[in-house]
Design a protein around this motif. Structure first.
Motif, short mmCIF file in Angstrom:
data_model
loop_
_atom_site.label_atom_id
_atom_site.label_comp_id
_atom_site.label_asym_id
_atom_site.label_seq_id
_atom_site.Cartn_x
_atom_site.Cartn_y
_atom_site.Cartn_z
N PRO A 340 0.72 -1.32 0.03
CA PRO A 340 -0.07 0.11 0.08
C PRO A 340 0.86 1.42 0.08
CG PRO A 340 -0.62 -1.54 1.78
CD PRO A 340 0.46 -1.88 0.96
N GLU A 341 1.86 1.29 0.60
CA GLU A 341 2.83 2.46 0.53
C GLU A 341 3.37 2.83 -0.85
OE1 GLU A 341 3.53 -0.79 1.54
OE2 GLU A 341 5.37 -0.80 2.48
N LEU A 342 3.42 1.98 -1.81
CA LEU A 342 3.55 2.25 -3.30
C LEU A 342 2.32 3.20 -3.71
CD1 LEU A 342 5.64 1.64 -5.60
CD2 LEU A 342 4.06 -0.37 -6.29
N ARG A 343 1.08 2.67 -3.30
CA ARG A 343 -0.22 3.41 -3.74
C ARG A 343 -0.07 4.90 -3.30
NH1 ARG A 343 -4.40 -0.37 -3.70
NH2 ARG A 343 -4.11 -0.56 -6.09
N ARG A 344 0.27 4.91 -2.04
CA ARG A 344 0.31 6.24 -1.19
C ARG A 344 1.22 7.16 -2.01
NH1 ARG A 344 -0.60 3.24 3.60
NH2 ARG A 344 1.81 3.05 3.81
N ALA A 345 2.36 6.55 -2.32
CA ALA A 345 3.45 7.54 -3.10
C ALA A 345 3.13 7.67 -4.28
CB ALA A 345 4.44 6.94 -2.52
N GLU A 346 2.25 7.12 -5.12
CA GLU A 346 2.05 7.07 -6.50
C GLU A 346 2.38 8.45 -7.31
OE1 GLU A 346 -1.41 5.19 -7.87
OE2 GLU A 346 -0.92 5.75 -10.15
N ARG A 347 1.61 9.48 -6.88
CA ARG A 347 1.69 11.15 -7.38
C ARG A 347 3.09 11.40 -7.22
NH1 ARG A 347 -3.25 14.26 -8.01
NH2 ARG A 347 -1.70 15.77 -7.54
N ASP A 348 3.81 11.46 -5.94
CA ASP A 348 4.97 11.92 -5.62
C ASP A 348 6.10 11.37 -6.74
OD1 ASP A 348 4.16 13.38 -3.89
OD2 ASP A 348 4.85 12.26 -1.98
N ILE A 349 5.88 9.96 -6.73
CA ILE A 349 6.68 9.23 -7.57
C ILE A 349 6.70 9.69 -9.08
CG2 ILE A 349 7.29 6.84 -8.55
CD1 ILE A 349 6.30 5.38 -6.01
N GLN A 350 5.58 9.89 -9.62
CA GLN A 350 5.32 10.26 -11.08
C GLN A 350 6.21 11.76 -10.89
OE1 GLN A 350 2.16 9.33 -13.58
NE2 GLN A 350 0.89 8.56 -12.02
N GLY A 351 5.74 12.35 -10.10
CA GLY A 351 6.18 13.86 -10.11
C GLY A 351 8.01 14.01 -10.20
N HIS A 352 8.46 13.24 -9.38
CA HIS A 352 10.10 13.05 -9.60
C HIS A 352 10.65 12.45 -10.48
CE1 HIS A 352 10.72 14.44 -5.40
NE2 HIS A 352 9.82 13.62 -4.80
N LEU A 353 9.72 11.47 -11.13
CA LEU A 353 10.30 10.97 -12.47
C LEU A 353 10.38 11.72 -13.69
CD1 LEU A 353 8.83 7.27 -12.36
CD2 LEU A 353 11.38 8.12 -11.95
N ARG A 354 9.04 12.37 -13.58
CA ARG A 354 9.00 13.56 -14.69
C ARG A 354 10.00 14.51 -14.59
NH1 ARG A 354 3.33 14.38 -16.54
NH2 ARG A 354 4.27 16.18 -17.75
N ARG A 355 10.37 15.13 -13.45
CA ARG A 355 11.47 15.88 -13.22
C ARG A 355 12.92 15.59 -13.76
NH1 ARG A 355 7.95 17.85 -9.51
NH2 ARG A 355 9.05 16.42 -7.80
N GLU A 356 13.01 14.58 -13.15
CA GLU A 356 14.58 13.71 -13.40
C GLU A 356 14.55 13.35 -15.11
OE1 GLU A 356 16.79 14.11 -10.85
OE2 GLU A 356 17.33 12.33 -12.05
N GLU A 357 13.68 12.96 -15.61
CA GLU A 357 13.42 12.70 -17.08
C GLU A 357 13.74 13.81 -17.83
OE1 GLU A 357 10.71 10.08 -18.67
OE2 GLU A 357 11.60 10.37 -20.63
N ALA A 358 12.99 15.07 -17.35
CA ALA A 358 13.19 16.38 -18.32
C ALA A 358 14.57 16.67 -18.11
CB ALA A 358 12.29 17.45 -17.30
N ARG A 359 15.13 16.88 -16.85
CA ARG A 359 16.41 17.30 -16.59
C ARG A 359 17.59 16.46 -17.48
NH1 ARG A 359 19.13 17.79 -10.54
NH2 ARG A 359 21.17 17.83 -11.35
N PHE A 360 17.28 15.06 -17.47
CA PHE A 360 18.34 14.45 -18.34
C PHE A 360 18.15 14.53 -19.71
CE2 PHE A 360 19.75 9.92 -19.57
CZ PHE A 360 21.32 10.43 -19.68
N ARG A 361 17.06 14.59 -20.28
CA ARG A 361 16.66 14.95 -21.61
C ARG A 361 17.55 16.16 -22.15
NH1 ARG A 361 13.56 11.15 -24.83
NH2 ARG A 361 12.58 9.71 -23.56
N GLU A 362 17.78 17.26 -21.21
CA GLU A 362 18.22 18.36 -21.74
C GLU A 362 19.80 17.94 -22.13
OE1 GLU A 362 18.55 21.05 -18.56
OE2 GLU A 362 16.27 21.19 -18.35
#
Ligand code: ATP
Ligand code: MG
Ligand code: MG
Ligand code: MG
Length: 470
Positions: A340-362
């Motif tokens: 269940p901790e995964l479900r609770r963190a779902e939105r945060d995880i997505q946010g961090h992944l988006r930011r990290e990917e955007a940064r690396f794509r630069e």
């Protein structure tokens, strides 16, 4: 048999034999500076084995989430290429803290596999530590195992340790034979590294504590620690050879195939990338659910390396836009019930992944261009120059393992001594520049680079070796 049912059957079997069901601990070990991640089911029980902590029970069973990237047990490079390795996986384990020992644990394991799960004994293969006559006798004489499917192995495979220090002991392993159509020899043979005979369960007879000088001291009481990979067992019970074809991975592979417009099974190179994505979204999401965030050092840097590796494989599949976070909801569908901790963190995880990917794509595209150019200019058989590896890491944010991953696809080697020389030179320069305002940048740079040196001590957490990194 679905994975959820397998996990439950294991817990039930040992609970019925007096084992306390202990919930999984986080991937970040509590109060253990010697260890980067929980890399086995025994990690949360380390102090119990050492006699430093008393628990109200002497038998335990768990399904422990584990991470094998960085540190002594590092499977990052295997991911996507073998049928059986993941960075993140679940380890089913039963434990005896000075209670039962070899005879009982061997009996339990055999009963569970052959009577509860009804695996045919003729598909199973057993190994023991060559010097462990006691275990050998139990298997051959008491259990009546066929000597034709039994081997005695050396320390490398049959003496288990958690890290460079800590509890350890001889072990006995059980393998499943996936059949002659798959390449690979039996355990102990020269071509044992294939995927035909897959190790499913390791029974460790915990007898010693290893100190930093390598000396073994007997534990207060001989104990038992076992570990069986849920994903490998699921493959066996679901009648497939590859872990990635089980119910734990297929929805993730399908999701990755859908968003990239690929068909899994159509092209081996794309399949590798799809498996890497399925593995890495699990690893990254569980790490973040357990509080690790991408950074330039320690655990956070391992996470960053895994994200970057995933993004590069996504790009290889033709994914030009930010995509990796889109695999999180399918993961939550597969694992959210058990965690269940995964479900609770779902939105945060997505946010961090988006930011990290955007940064690396630069920097990803320009880094790849640089690398292509360098590869284009190589004499036949020449390795990728150290200077290029260094620039990729220093300027374009390519961790060395990412460059190594690309090199492997192209059948190229890396000039690591050249890389280390470039690194030493850079250090020299930043040390010279280390006055006043240069401080923050130089520090960061040093850490970034120090983390990438292969086969060095990981200084940040007191010495997990980074062996086998590249
Ligand atoms: P292998 O030889 O296949 O790399 P191992 O000997 O390193 O496995 P152990 O340290 O004995 O593995 O861990 C106990 C069990 O955990 C293994 O028998 C296997 O079922 C499972 N396991 C180990 N590493 C992985 C991994 N990277 N991914 C999935 N399952 C794993
Ligand atoms: Mg291994
Ligand atoms: Mg092994
Ligand atoms: Mg093993």
């Amino acid at each position: 048999m679905r994975s959820q049912a397998i996990r439950q059957a294991f817990l039930d079997f040992f609970a019925a034999r007096g084992h306390e069901i202990v919930p999984s601990s986080p991937l970040v070990p509590r109060n253990d500076p010697t260890l980067l991640f929980t890399n086995a089911g025994m990690v949360p029980f380390k102090d119990t084995f050492l006699g430093l902590e008393q628990r109200p029970y002497r038998r335990a069973v768990s399904a422990q989430r584990c991470m094998r990237a960085g540190g002594k047990h590092n499977d990052l490079e295997n991911v996507g290429y073998t049928a059986r390795h993941h960075t993140f996986f679940e380890m089913l384990g039963n434990f005896s803290f000075g209670d039962y020992f070899k005879r009982e644990v061997i009996g339990y394991a055999w009963t569970f596999l052959t009577e509860v799960l009804k695996l045919p004994p003729e598909r199973l293969w057993v190994t023991v530590f060559a010097e462990d006559r006691e275990a050998e006798d139990i298997w051959l004489r008491e259990m009546g195992i066929d000597p034709a499917r039994f081997s005695r192995c050396g320390e490398k495979d049959n003496f288990w340790s958690m890290g460079d220090t800590g509890p350890c002991g001889p072990c006995s392993e059980i393998f499943y034979d996936h059949g002659p159509e798959i390449p690979g020899g039996p355990p102990g043979s020269p071509d044992a590294d294939g995927d035909r005979y897959i190790e499913i369960w390791n029974l460790v007879f915990m007898q010693y504590d290893r100190d930093s000088s390598g000396r073994l001291t007997p534990l207060p009481k001989p104990s038992v620690d076992t570990g069986m990979g849920l994903e490998r067992l699921a493959a066996v019970l679901q009648g497939v050879h590859n872990n990635y074809d089980t119910d734990l991975f297929q929805p993730l592979i399908q999701a990755a195939a859908d968003i990239s417009g690929k068909v899994y099974g159509a092209d081996p190179a794309a399949d590798t990338s799809l498996r890497v994505l399925a593995d890495h979204v699990r690893a990254c999401s569980f790490l973040m659910a357990d509080g690790v965030l991408p950074s330039n050092e320690g655990r956070g840097y391992v996470l960053r390396r895994i994200i970057r590796r995933a993004v590069r494989h996504g790009r290889k599949l033709g994914l030009g836009d930010i995509f990796f976070h889109r695999l999180v909801p399918p993961l939550v569908s597969v694992m959210g019930e058990a965690y269940p901790e995964l479900r609770r963190a779902e939105r945060d995880i997505q946010g961090h992944l988006r930011r990290e990917e955007a940064r690396f794509r630069e920097t990803l595209e320009r880094g790849l261009e640089l690398l292509e150019e360098a590869i284009g200019g190589l004499a036949p058989g020449a390795p990728i120059p150290g200077e290029v590896i260094f620039r990729l890491s220093d300027t374009y944010g390519f961790p060395v393992d990412l460059t190594a991953d690309i090199a492997r696809e192209r059948g190229l080697a890396l000039d690591m001594p050249g890389f280390e020389a470039a690194l030493a030179e850079q250090r020299q320069r930043s040390r010279a520049a280390w006055v006043g305002s240069g401080e923050v940048k130089a520090d960061r740079l040093y850490h970034d680079l120090a983390m990438e040196l292969p086969a060095t001590e990981f200084l940040g957490y007191g010495g997990c070796s980074g062996a086998g990194r590249v």
